[in-house]
Design a protein around this motif. Structure first.
Motif: not given
Length: 316
Positions: A107-108, A114-119, A163-170, A225-232
């Protein structure tokens, strides 16, 4: 396209490593759900095939363009065919940590991550307690083998700041996953059918659980998709049902629905001998886990109480 409702093209990489036992149980349910929603699904697997790419493909060619990535890979921790020894423990770590690290690095390195990365990890990070309630905001530090596993596992998923600026980590932390075709129920049903099911250990320990359909739903919900901004820092969602039960309550309800007695308890020492003490704690101890942020996110459960979930699974 004239005459048809337009759907955004969504490609999810669902990581399912088929290692026997219940492995792939959640992945199959999630794949089915996403396809029902009209999404495109590609599985990252050890072996090539239709709708699949391999781990070797991922490492050599990078991550193809996609909108979401999910890691469900990992050796089945309750595999009854494997003894609890150093080799098995090593496999538990490498099958989770290494695959997570490989996907996070892909991903990096992607020019269009991707816009979302789920573990998907587990609730073993929370220290067992009969009274303490844990939400996604609860602090925790590793205290045993399984909590150390979760720490390394989730650490391997962390993306570089850029990368975390554009990919939401969950991170989704499920409890015992219940369903007809695998997971925890696969090994429970046989003794209950023969009338020899009973509480495990004292039976007083909390039993954090979730129906497989709801776990798949939470993951799919996290990918939207969400309006929540990605975070580190990753967004943590507890993948458990909103109603809590003890092992005794779960056992009695399963027996009631199956019309079977539940009078034969399984001593804790027997489980320690059979499974190994470090692994037996999954059954003999438990945590009161609350899906606070999961509920706040707007996710709606199909099976919020244990009776409805067990009726669907057993077919009563």
């Amino acid at each position: 396209m004239p005459g048809r409702k337009l759907l955004a093209r969504v490609m999810f990489y669902i990581v399912v490593v088929h290692l026997g036992g219940g492995t792939g149980f959640v992945g199959r349910e999630l794949t089915k759900l996403l396809k029902q929603k009209g999404h495109e699904v590609t599985v990252i697997s050890r072996q090539a095939g239709p709708g699949k790419i391999t781990w070797a493909d991922l490492e050599s060619g990078g991550l193809p363009p996609c909108d979401g990535a999910v890691n469900l890979a990992g050796e089945n921790i309750m595999n009854p065919l494997r003894w609890w020894n150093d080799s098995y423990k090593k496999d538990l770590f490498t099958s989770r940590v290494d695959t997570t690290k490989t996907l996070a690095q892909a991903i990096a390195s992607s020019p269009s991550p991707p816009h979302t990365w789920v573990l998907v990890t587990g609730v073993a990070c929370y220290r067992p307690s009969l009274v303490t309630q844990y939400t996604e905001e609860s602090d925790w530090t590793p205290f045993d083998l399984l909590s150390r596993l979760v720490k390394e596992w989730e650490g391997a998923a962390k993306l570089p700041d850029e990368t975390a600026k554009s990919t939401r980590q969950v991170v989704v932390r499920p409890g015992a996953v219940l369903g007809r075709d695998g997971g925890a129920m696969q090994q429970m049903l046989t003794p209950f059918w023969f009338g020899v099911g009973g509480p495990l250990g004292s039976g007083r320990q909390p039993f954090p659980w979730i129906h497989v359909s709801d776990l798949a739903g939470i993951i799919a919900h996290a990918l939207e998709p969400t309006t929540q901004l990605p975070s580190d820092q990753p967004v943590v969602l507890n993948g458990v049902a909103p109603t809590q039960v003890t092992n005794y309550e779960f056992t009695k309800e399963l027996g009631r629905i199956m019309h079977r007695p539940t009078i034969i308890p399984v001593p804790g020492f027997a489980l320690d001998c059979l499974l190994g003490t470090e692994r037996a704690v999954i059954l003999t101890q438990g945590q009161k886990v609350v899906p606070k942020r999961t509920l706040e996110s707007g996710f709606r459960y199909q099976f919020s109480d244990i009776s409805a979930a067990l009726r669907e699974i057993v077919g009563s």
